[in-house]
Design a protein around this motif. Structure first.
Motif, PDB file in Angstrom:
ATOM      1  N   SER A  36       0.836  -1.205   0.000  1.00  0.00           N
ATOM      2  CA  SER A  36       0.000   0.000   0.000  1.00  0.00           C
ATOM      3  C   SER A  36       0.871   1.255   0.000  1.00  0.00           C
ATOM      4  N   LYS A  37       0.396   2.293  -0.685  1.00  0.00           N
ATOM      5  CA  LYS A  37       1.114   3.562  -0.731  1.00  0.00           C
ATOM      6  C   LYS A  37       0.882   4.406   0.526  1.00  0.00           C
ATOM      7  N   LYS A  38      -0.041   3.952   1.366  1.00  0.00           N
ATOM      8  CA  LYS A  38      -0.292   4.672   2.611  1.00  0.00           C
ATOM      9  C   LYS A  38       0.918   4.560   3.542  1.00  0.00           C
ATOM     10  N   LYS A  39       1.049   5.521   4.449  1.00  0.00           N
ATOM     11  CA  LYS A  39       2.061   5.409   5.490  1.00  0.00           C
ATOM     12  C   LYS A  39       1.729   4.208   6.364  1.00  0.00           C
ATOM     13  N   LYS A  40       2.773   3.541   6.840  1.00  0.00           N
ATOM     14  CA  LYS A  40       2.565   2.316   7.618  1.00  0.00           C
ATOM     15  C   LYS A  40       2.514   2.646   9.118  1.00  0.00           C
ATOM     16  N   PHE A  41       1.663   1.895   9.804  1.00  0.00           N
ATOM     17  CA  PHE A  41       1.495   2.060  11.249  1.00  0.00           C
ATOM     18  C   PHE A  41       1.553   0.668  11.866  1.00  0.00           C
ATOM     19  N   VAL A  42       2.586   0.432  12.675  1.00  0.00           N
ATOM     20  CA  VAL A  42       2.835  -0.901  13.236  1.00  0.00           C
ATOM     21  C   VAL A  42       2.586  -0.887  14.739  1.00  0.00           C
ATOM     22  N   ILE A  43       1.721  -1.777  15.187  1.00  0.00           N
ATOM     23  CA  ILE A  43       1.403  -1.892  16.609  1.00  0.00           C
ATOM     24  C   ILE A  43       2.146  -3.093  17.192  1.00  0.00           C
ATOM     25  N   ASP A  44       2.993  -2.841  18.170  1.00  0.00           N
ATOM     26  CA  ASP A  44       3.678  -3.931  18.866  1.00  0.00           C
ATOM     27  C   ASP A  44       2.739  -4.440  19.959  1.00  0.00           C
ATOM     28  N   THR A  45       1.726  -5.169  19.514  1.00  0.00           N
ATOM     29  CA  THR A  45       0.669  -5.634  20.411  1.00  0.00           C
ATOM     30  C   THR A  45       1.240  -6.520  21.510  1.00  0.00           C
ATOM     31  N   PRO A  46       0.883  -6.272  22.770  1.00  0.00           N
ATOM     32  CA  PRO A  46       1.372  -7.164  23.834  1.00  0.00           C
ATOM     33  C   PRO A  46       0.802  -8.564  23.668  1.00  0.00           C
ATOM     34  N   PRO A  47       1.671  -9.581  23.581  1.00  0.00           N
ATOM     35  CA  PRO A  47       1.155 -10.952  23.516  1.00  0.00           C
ATOM     36  C   PRO A  47       0.683 -11.372  24.910  1.00  0.00           C
ATOM     37  N   PRO A  48      -0.616 -11.542  25.123  1.00  0.00           N
ATOM     38  CA  PRO A  48      -1.105 -11.864  26.472  1.00  0.00           C
ATOM     39  C   PRO A  48      -0.679 -13.258  26.900  1.00  0.00           C
TER      40      PRO A  48
END
Length: 777
Positions: A36-48
Motif C-alpha cells: 500500500s502507498k499509505k504510510k505504515k502504522f505498526v502496533i507492537d501488540t502485547p502478547p497476552p
C-alpha cells in the motif's frame, strides 16, 4: 408523502455483532498490505499470557482499547499492521500445570511436563483468542504468532548468539534473587514488595573482650549461622567503646568483628545490625565492601543447608521458630516484637524471595544506561507522566540482567559444554536448538578436540523472548526489506505494571541488536480494579469473567463503557452495573439513527440558522475529538460525543427541527435543509464513534450511507463555521426554561404556550415556535 425508516429494527440487538464479525471476516477487511502507498502504522501488540481462567476483564478492556488504536490509525489514513501474539513461555503456565494436573515439575520427565504445558496453553489460548474476536479486534488472527513456536524461539536464540559473539553475555556466581517455590533465579524487575507481618527478634550476642551482652534485633534469626560481622553506626555514642572488638554469635559461638559503619541505623531495634549472607541487598553490599566470606545458609529447595547445623533441612519459617525457641530456653532471647516489614516477594508466586549465590548467565546492561536514558526521552509517551516510570527504573539499575532460569517451559539457552575442558560452545544461528535433548551441530571442541559434549539444561528468562516482539513482527533477520520498511514500530501499547520488565527489556534488547529505539510511541494504560477500587483476585472473589458480560451486553457496550470510564494511564473501576449503563447510549444512538433514516439524503441545501448552529457545534466536536484521537486517548472522544449526541443534538437540535423535517408549516427548501443537516451530523457522529463502537456504527453505516464498511472511511473534517456557537448557551437555557414552565403549568410538551422569544434568539424564531408550539412572541 409518508416517511418510513430505512432502519427496520426497532432497537440495537447485540446479537447483530456476531453477524458483523462474520461479514468482516468474509470481506478480509483488516488485511495488512505492505505494498500500500499509505504510510505504515505498526502496533507492537502485547502478547497476552494465558495463565488461567477466566481471562482478566481488565486485560480484555485493555485489548479493546488497543483495537481502538488500530482503528483510529486506519481512519487517520494509515495502513495498519495489527499483529496478535500469545506469550506462552515461562513460569505461570508451569505453575498452572502443577495446580491443574497435581504434579511437580521435577517429579515427571521433562518432555512429559513440557507436553502438559503445551496442552494447557492450547486450551487457554483458544479461549483468549475467542474473547478477542468477540470484542471486535481488527487484528491479524490468521497469522497470530506464539512465543513458544520454533520460529520465535529460534529468533530468541539467534539474538543471544549475536550478543554472545559481541561479548555482551557472561557467566558468573553472584548473589541472586531466588524464588524457591518457582525454583529459579528471578531478576530485580520481577520482585515486588509487600508489607507483611513478621517477628523482630532481640538476641544476646557477647562481646568477647569485655564479656558484656550486646543485644541485636533482626527479623532473620535463622541466618545466625551465616553472620560474619556486626556493625554499629560510627556516630552512635552507645557503642563507641566496642569499635574494633569482637562478638560471639549465639547458638553457634562463632567469633565476628564489630565494625563501625553508616549502614547501621541507630533508630532500628537496638542500633546494632548483624551482617549475614544474605538477609537483604544491604547484606550483599556489605559483604562485597568488607570482603566477608559468604556462607550459603539456604538452599535452592528453600530449606536450611548443612551450614545451619541442627536446623539443616528445615524450611525457613520452621527454622526461624525453632531457633527462637532454643534461644529462649538458653536465656539468649531478650524479647520478640510483632512488626510489619517491607518484604521482597516473587511477583508470580507471591512467595518471599531469598538471596542465594548462584552461577547464572548475565546480559550486560549497565554500560548502556546513558543511551537507554536518551532513547527513553526520545520516544513519545501517552500519557507523558508514565515516562518517569521507565526513567526511574533505568537509572536505578545496579547489576547486569541475569537471564538464565532453572525451569522447563521456556526457550533453551543454546550452549553445549565440552565434556573434557568445559568450554562453552554456541552453535551457528540458523535454527531452534534444544541442548538438553539434542546432540550439538558440531563434532569436536575447537579448544581440545574432545568429541563429547554436555547440553545446557537451563532456559531463558521469559522476558528474553517477549522483549524481541517488535523485531519478530517486523521480520528481523528473515525479510530485510519488510523489516527496514516497518522498524521501529509505531507504537507499543501496554500496562503500567510491566514498564520495568517488558518495556525496559524491549528497549534494552532492541537497542543492543539494532542501535535504535524499538518504537516511536509508548501507550501506557492503568489497571482494572473492582468497583471498590481494589485489585481483582480469585482469592478475594471479585474477579469478573468477560465472556458472560460480552454475551449479555455485547462488545460495543463493553467497549464504550471502557472508553468513557478509563482516562488514559489511570486505574479504572470495573462493575457490571456500569457496563450495563453503557447500553443506554447505544439505544439512544440507534433510535436517533432510525429517526434520521426516515428522511432522504440531499446532496446540498440552503441552511437555516438552526442548522448552522448545530453544524458549528459539530465542527468543534470533530476538532476536539480528533485532537484526542491523535493522542490515542479515547476517554475524551467518548465523553464528548456522548454529551453532544445526547444533550445537544438529540435534546435540542432534533426537537427544534422535527416539525420542519416532516414538512409541517415549512417550505420544501427549509425541510430539505433539516434533512441535510440531520444526515450530516449523524454521518459524522458515526465516523467519530467507529473506532470505539465498531459494530453498531458499521451496521448503521451500511444501511444508511454506503455498501462498504465504515471502517474503510476516514474521520470527518471540521469544515463548518463556528460563528453560531455563541447561541448554544442561550438556546439551551431558553428551551430548558420553556420545558420547565410547561411542567409547572401541568402542560404536555406539545401543548401551546404563550411566551416571548428573546431578541438574540429571533433568528431561530420559526423553529422555536414549531418546537414549543408558541402562540405569540
Amino acid at each position: 408523502m409518508e416517511l418510513v425508516p430505512r432502519i427496520q429494527e426497532k432497537a440495537w440487538n447485540p446479537s447483530i455483532e456476531k453477524k458483523m464479525l462474520e461479514l468482516w471476516e468474509s470481506e478480509n477487511l483488516y488485511v495488512f498490505n505492505i505494498r500500500s502507498k499509505k504510510k505504515k502504522f505498526v502496533i507492537d501488540t502485547p502478547p497476552p499470557y494465558p495463565s488461567g481462567r477466566p481471562w482478566h476483564i481488565g486485560a480484555a478492556a485493555q485489548y479493546s482499547q488497543i483495537d481502538m488504536i488500530a482503528r483510529t490509525a486506519r481512519m487517520l489514513g494509515y495502513e495498519v499492521l495489527f499483529p496478535i501474539g500469545i506469550d506462552r513461555n515461562g513460569i505461570p503456565v508451569e505453575l498452572y500445570v502443577e495446580r491443574t494436573y497435581k504434579v511437580s515439575m521435577r517429579s515427571v520427565p521433562r518432555k512429559e511436563f513440557i507436553e502438559l504445558c503445551s496442552k494447557a496453553l492450547d486450551e487457554l489460548e483458544a479461549e483468549m483468542l475467542s474473547i478477542m474476536r468477540r470484542m471486535g479486534l481488527s487484528a491479524d488472527f490468521e497469522n497470530h504468532y506464539r512465543t513458544d513456536s520454533p520460529e520465535y524461539r529460534a529468533l530468541t536464540q539467534k539474538t543471544f548468539i549475536k550478543l554472545w559473539n559481541e561479548g555482551l553475555i557472561y557467566e558468573a556466581t553472584r548473589p541472586n534473587n531466588y524464588c524457591w517455590e518457582c525454583g529459579t533465579t528471578i531478576a530485580d524487575a520481577e520482585v515486588e514488595y509487600e508489607e507483611l507481618p513478621t517477628k523482630l527478634v532481640y538476641m544476646k550476642f557477647k562481646v568477647k573482650e569485655t564479656g558484656e551482652d550486646l543485644v541485636v534485633a533482626s527479623t532473620r534469626p535463622e541466618l545466625l549461622c551465616s553472620c560474619k560481622a556486626i556493625i554499629v553506626n560510627p556516630n552512635d555514642e552507645r557503642y563507641v567503646h566496642i569499635h574494633g572488638l569482637h562478638a560471639i554469635v549465639p547458638i553457634y559461638s562463632t567469633e565476628v568483628p564489630i565494625i563501625p559503619h553508616p549502614a547501621a541505623k541507630p533508630e532500628f531495634g537496638t542500633g546494632v545490625m548483624m551482617v549475614c549472607s544474605y538477609g537483604d541487598y544491604t547484606d550483599v553490599q556489605l559483604f562485597r565492601e568488607l570482603g566477608l566470606e559468604e556462607v550459603v545458609a539456604i538452599g535452592e529447595d528453600g530449606k536450611m543447608t548443612e551450614r545451619a547445623g541442627k536446623y539443616a533441612g528445615l524450611k525457613v519459617e520452621d527454622a526461624r521458630k525453632k531457633i527462637i525457641e532454643d534461644m529462649e530456653r538458653e536465656g539468649l532471647l531478650v524479647k520478640v516484637e510483632d512488626i510489619v516489614h517491607r518484604t521482597p516477594i516473587c511477583e508470580r508466586s507471591k512467595t518471599p524471595i531469598e538471596i542465594i549465590p548462584m552461577k547464572e548467565y548475565y546480559l550486560k546492561q549497565l554500560y548502556a544506561v546513558k543511551d537507554l536514558d536518551r532513547l527513553a526521552r526520545k520516544m513519545k509517551f501517552h500519557p507523558e507522566m508514565h515516562r518517569q516510570l521507565l526513567l526511574d527504573w533505568i537509572n536505578s539499575l545496579k547489576i547486569d540482567y541475569p537471564i538464565s532460569r532453572r525451569r522447563y517451559y521456556a526457550t533453551e539457552i543454546p550452549i553445549w559444554y565440552c565434556k573434557r575442558c568445559g568450554t562453552p560452545i554456541v552453535p551457528p544461528p540458523n535454527r531452534y536448538y534444544r541442548p538438553w535433548c539434542e546432540p550439538p551441530p558440531f563434532e569436536a571442541c575447537e579448544k581440545c578436540g574432545c568429541t563429547e559434549f554436555i547440553g545446557e539444561e537451563r532456559t531463558f528468562d521469559t522476558w528474553m523472548d517477549s522483549s524481541i516482539s517488535p523485531l519478530f513482527i517486523t521480520k528481523y533477520n528473515t525479510d530485510e526489506k519488510f523489516h527496514k520498511a516497518l522498524y521501529p514500530a509505531s507504537i507499543r501499547p501496554q500496562g503500567k505494571d510491566i514498564v520495568r520488565t517488558w518495556l525496559y527489556y524491549t528497549l534494552l534488547r532492541c537497542y543492543q541488536l539494532t542501535g535504535k529505539e524499538p518504537f516511536k510511541h509508548v501507550w501506557i494504560s492503568g489497571l482494572g480494579l473492582d468497583e471498590k477500587g481494589e485489585k481483582m483476585s480469585k482469592s478475594k472473589g471479585n474477579v469478573i469473567d468477560p465472556v458472560p458480560i460480552l454475551e449479555k451486553y455485547g462488545a460495543d457496550a463493553f467497549r464504550f463503557w471502557n472508553a468513557q470510564e478509563a482516562s488514559l494511564g489511570y486505574d479504572f473501576r470495573i462493575s457490571e452495573a456500569r457496563i450495563a449503563s453503557a447500553t443506554k447510549f447505544l439505544t439512544k444512538l440507534w433510535n436517533l439513527s432510525r429517526f434520521v433514516s426516515s428522511f432522504p439524503i440531499p446532496r446540498r441545501a440552503k441552511l437555516m440558522p438552526t442548522d448552522k448552529w448545530i453544524l458549528a457545534e459539530l465542527s468543534v466536536l470533530i476538532r476536539e475529538s480528533l485532537k484526542h484521537y491523535k493522542d490515542f486517548n479515547f476517554f475524551y472522544p467518548a465523553r464528548l460525543i456522548r454529551d453532544f449526541v445526547w444533550n445537544v443534538f438529540a435534546d435540542h437540535y432534533v426537537e427544534m427541527v422535527k416539525t420542519r423535517a416532516y414538512g409541517v408549516g415549512f417550505t420544501k427548501s427549509e425541510q430539505k435543509a433539516a434533512w441535510f443537516t440531520l444526515h450530516t451530523v449523524l454521518k459524522s457522529v458515526l465516523l467519530l464513534l467507529a473506532p470505539i463502537v465498531p459494530f453498531i456504527t458499521d451496521a448503521l453505516w451500511r444501511q444508511l450511507y454506503g455498501k462498504h464498511s465504515i471502517h474503510l472511511e476516514t474521520f470527518p473534517k471540521a469544515i463548518w463555521s463556528t460563528a453560531y456557537r455563541k447561541f448554544t448557551e442561550p438556546l439551551i437555557e431558553f428551551n430548558s426554561s420553556i420545558w420547565a414552565k410547561k411542567k409547572s403549568l401541568g402542560l404536555s410538551l406539545k401543548d401551546p404556550i404563550e411566551c416571548e422569544i428573546p431578541r438574540k434568539l429571533r433568528v431561530f424564531e420559526k423553529d422555536l415556535k414549531a418546537m414549543h408550539n408558541i402562540k405569540n412572541g
